[in-house]
Design a protein around this motif. Structure first.
Motif: not given
Length: 343
Positions: A27-33, A35
């Motif tokens: 996660l980067k700033e709440g966004e999923e990069l 999995k």
């Protein structure tokens, strides 16, 4: 995120690691990069400051997946493992091999062969790219001497003899190192190794690059559960990371020395960036040292194809992959330790 031999490397410093179901989630700033299924993972290495969720750490401990934390510059911070793990067995094997000269020489031989081969490639590259500006005959003669030394090293079973071959090869290689310096020749020249303190600008740069590489290699070894202080070629000495120095042998020419030559030949460093102290020590000024560190970090992001894995990875991960391959060899998963050989 890069997956190598069931180890996931997370190189972005502002990424948080979490668990979603049976997946590792970035996660980067709440966004999923991205999995990745956590099943069959052996380890996760993260370079940064954001950390990991308690749920992910608990799962890693339950499933014996090592979770290793590095700073964004590569410094080892710590390693989380479960109650049952292979560290003790791996380290006992490392200590056992280190006590046996024949077994130690068998591993060190590959590292020295890698070192000599990579030094050859540096000289060949200079001949190929700058044939009209360098003494090609002299460089070619040294390349031939290095080839002979490499062939001889294959048959050596004694650490003392191996050190002799390594020393002679290094002497031959550095006798023409000055030929590889193509710019700013009046200010940057190599006439011999000096350290503690370095007495010229090139030695000052080499010393700093070697120190960074040693630190990062030691961190990589700790990351896979090896003891960076117990080596095979370099023997035990209090405070010395002998195993990191062993692995560094093959990495010095292609990481540290190429980096220093690039700085000089691209004029990214100037004579005015240095100070000379009363005892003759030549040191980088503070601003120049910060610039050096910045360029070093940038160089670590460049891509290279790993010769054994046949995969593109960042230069900064090369010490980690070599540490991983060494651990696999000691565990009996590989027939021999494969050194890093540049192409």
């Amino acid at each position: 995120m890069k997956r190598l031999l069931n180890i996931v490397y997370v190189s972005q410093s502002d990424v948080y690691l979490a668990l979603n179901g049976k997946n590792l989630v970035l996660l980067k700033e709440g966004e999923e990069l991205g999995k990745i299924p956590i099943l069959n993972l052996e380890g996760i290495c993260t370079f940064g400051h954001q950390g990991a969720s308690p749920a992910l750490m608990a799962t890693c401990m339950e499933q014996n997946i090592s979770l290793t934390f590095f700073s964004s510059s590569g410094r080892f911070r710590g390693r989380l493992t479960g109650a049952i793990n292979g560290n003790v067995t791996l380290r006992k094997k490392q200590y056992e091999v280190s006590m046996d000269e024949l077994e130690s020489a068998a591993i060190a031989r590959h590292m020295i062969v890698g070192k000599i081969y990579n030094a050859e490639q540096n000289l060949k590259r200079t001949i190929r790219d700058h044939a009209l500006r360098v003494n090609t005959e002299r460089l070619t003669q040294v390349v031939e001497r290095l080839k002979q030394a490499r062939k001889l090293a294959f048959s050596i079973t004694s650490l003392e003899e191996l050190r002799g071959i390594e020393g002679n090869a290094a002497s031959a290689y550095f006798s023409v190192f000055d030929e590889c310096i193509l710019q700013q020749k009046e200010d940057f020249y190599y006439k011999g190794r000096s350290r503690r303190p370095p007495l010229d600008r090139v030695n000052a740069l080499l010393s700093l690059a070697y120190s960074l590489l040693a630190s990062e290699t030691a961190a990589a070894l700790e990351g896979v559960g090896l003891d960076a202080y117990v080596g095979f070629l370099h023997r035990d000495r209090p405070g010395r990371t002998s195993l990191a120095l062993d692995i560094m042998e093959e990495l010095r020419p292609v990481i540290a020395e190429r980096f220093v030559l690039k700085l000089i030949n691209r004029k990214q460093i100037q004579a005015s960036d240095f100070i000379v102290k009363e005892n003759g020590a030549v040191l980088l000024k503070d601003d120049a040292r910060r610039s050096f560190f910045k360029l070093w970090q940038e160089a670590k992001q460049e891509q290279v194809t790993h010769p054994y894995l046949k995969e593109k990875i960042q230069w900064g991960l090369v010490p980690h992959v070599q540490a991983l391959l060494l651990a696999r060899f000691l565990r009996g998963d590989l027939d021999a330790y494969p050194p890093f050989l540049i192409r």
